[in-house]
Structure formats: structure tokens, C-alpha cells
Design an enzyme around this catalytic site. Structure first.
Site, PDB file in Angstrom:
ATOM      1  CG  ASP A   1     -19.340 107.823  43.807  1.00 18.09           C
ATOM      2  OD1 ASP A   1     -18.920 108.659  44.619  1.00 18.09           O
ATOM      3  OD2 ASP A   1     -18.593 107.074  43.160  1.00 18.09           O
TER       4      ASP A   1
ATOM      5  CB  SER B   1     -11.205 107.434  42.861  1.00 17.68           C
ATOM      6  OG  SER B   1     -11.620 108.762  43.031  1.00 17.68           O
TER       7      SER B   1
ATOM      8  CG  HIS C   1     -15.658 107.595  45.583  1.00 20.25           C
ATOM      9  ND1 HIS C   1     -16.038 107.645  44.249  1.00 20.25           N
ATOM     10  CD2 HIS C   1     -14.334 107.947  45.599  1.00 20.25           C
ATOM     11  CE1 HIS C   1     -15.015 108.025  43.507  1.00 20.25           C
ATOM     12  NE2 HIS C   1     -13.967 108.205  44.299  1.00 20.25           N
TER      13      HIS C   1
END
Length: 268
Positions: free
Chosen positions: A219, A96, A247
Site C-alpha cells: 500500500d 483510509s 489502497h
């Protein structure tokens, strides 16, 4: 007094190999999120795990808003850890927001990195229509930050199932919710603001280290449009579409995540 960066960031070093792989967790998490991935790399690589200041078992007294009010403060953490361990030409795996944190560190210190592996990355979470779709409008982000301010536990309970996106596996959602709730609420909100308001689109052109973009099929944080944008604007990048949804594929689909990383590294 000299700062002990390894203690500050709760650095753990494992593995048998000479080349290092640095695993960097995302917002609201810590190094334990990599536990399903790490065993598959220990025999071949030197594994470096750490917690950002304010996360996991890091030394929270080192958290200062002035340092961590943008992603470069977190990038400096990575550089200090890698220099302390005398690493170079390392493989960096960032989940991320850590994908962009690692990229920023690689722009300033390219010799430290041989490859960047980006899991669910996004250079900018906010829409900038019509030219860019990040998945969130400004009101979405403001409401998220306000919820964190008003009801931190309620925010964690609300967000965890949305971003995990594996409703049949409630244990994963529960783990993520516990991880969110274990953060210091003030630090977590500041990290969320830094994350969701960040914009690294300009820096993409400066990045030179070859990268792998692992894009989940669905996502809610980093939609497919974001992965395609990154691939188009990040030179020396490879885009791999995953079957995994959500995610956090390193938690929900560790086998696929591991397989694709190894497939990419085998081509080095």
C-alpha cells in the site's frame, strides 16, 4: 434554522438488520465506493452510507474551512448523522483517513460504537524518523499539494494509478481518477492538506473501542510499518494482513475485504 444532517451528508439507509454498520469513504471518494461490499451485509445489518460535506452528493454550501480544517470537523459530521438516526453500538467501517476520523468520534462518544473496522488506516502519513515511518517525507506532501494547486486534473491522473496499484485493471484506475476529478478543487485540496498533515498518534492511547486493522500487502499510502505501529499502540486491536495490493481493496478485492470483515464480526 436547523440543519438537516441527513440531507447535508446525502445519507442513505439500507438493509434488514437491527445493528447498524456505518461505511465512511476516504479522501477523494464518496459512498459509491462501497457498492461491492454493501450487498453482503444488507440481510443482517442496517447499512448507513453518507458523503462528507464537499464529496459526492453532499450539500456543498455547508462546507466551511473553519469547521473542516482538521479531522474533528469530519468526526462531528459522523456524530451528528449517528445521533440523528438514533444509533448506538454501531459498527463503523472507515477507509483510509476515515479510520482516524471514526476513531476520534469514538473517543468523544464511545457509546455510539461497538467496533471500528479500519481499512488502510494511518495515524500519521509523514515520517518522524527514527521513531516513526509513515511513508512520506514533508517534501513529498508539499509537492503533492502544490500539484493539486497548479494542475488539479494532472494531479488526479498522476495519483490514481499510484494508489490503486492494480495496473492490469485499468477500469479501476479510471474510476478513481474520475472520482478525484469530480471534487471541487478547492475543497479537495483542503481535505488533502488536512489528511496528509494529520497526526493522531497521541490520540491512539485514548481509544477504547475494539478495532480491526485491515492492512494491504503493498500500500503506497499506508505501508505495512504503519499497520504494525497502529496495532502496537491501539489497545483492543486486531491486525489482519490482506493479500490485496493497493489502497482501495474494497474496489479491487471486495471478496477478500468482505470475508475478513465478516470473519472479525463473527468473533464478537
Amino acid at each position: 434554522m436547523t440543519t438537516n444532517y441527513l440531507k447535508r451528508n446525502n445519507v442513505q439507509v439500507l438493509g434488514q438488520g437491527e445493528q447498524a454498520i456505518v461505511f465512511a469513504h476516504g479522501f477523494g471518494c464518496d459512498q459509491t465506493m462501497w457498492r461491492h461490499i454493501v450487498p453482503h451485509f444488507e440481510a443482517q445489518y442496517r447499512i448507513v452510507l453518507f458523503d462528507y460535506v464537499g464529496s459526492g452528493d453532499s450539500q456543498i454550501q455547508f462546507y466551511h474551512t473553519g469547521r473542516y480544517n482538521n479531522l474533528r470537523g469530519y468526526a462531528q459530521d459522523i456524530v451528528e448523522i449517528m445521533n440523528t438516526l438514533q444509533l448506538s453500538n454501531a459498527i463503523f467501517v472507515g477507509h483510509s483517513v476515515s479510520s482516524m476520523i471514526g476513531m476520534l468520534a469514538s473517543i468523544e462518544h464511545p457509546h455510539l460504537f461497538e467496533r471500528l473496522i479500519m481499512l488502510g488506516p494511518s495515524p500519521c502519513y509523514m515520517n518522524d524518523l527514527p521513531d516513526y515511518y509513515g511513508g512520506f517525507n514533508k517534501q513529498d506532501i508539499e509537492e503533492l499539494l502544490q500539484m493539486m494547486q497548479m494542475n488539479f486534473i494532472g494531479w488526479a491522473s498522476y495519483l490514481a494509478p499510484i494508489v490503486m496499484q492494480n495496473p492490469e485493471r485499468k477500469e479501476l484506475t479510471s474510476e478513481l481518477e474520475r472520482s478525484f476529478c469530480s471534487r471541487d478543487p478547492h475543497i479537495a485540496r483542503e481535505f488533502a492538506e488536512v489528511t496528509f498533515l494529520s497526526d493522531c498518534r497521541v490520540e491512539l492511547a485514548q481509544a477504547s473501542v475494539p478495532s480491526l486493522i485491515l492492512q494491504c500487502s503493498d500500500d503506497s499510502i499506508a505501508p505495512i510499518e504503519v499497520g504494525n505501529y497502529l496495532h502496537a499502540h491501539l489497545k483492543n486491536s486486531t491486525l489482519m494482513q490482506m493479500a490485496a495490493k493497493g489502497h482501495y481493496p474494497h474496489l479491487s478485492h471486495p471478496e477478500e475485504t468482505t470475508s475478513l470483515i465478516k470473519q472479525y464480526l463473527a468473533c464478537m
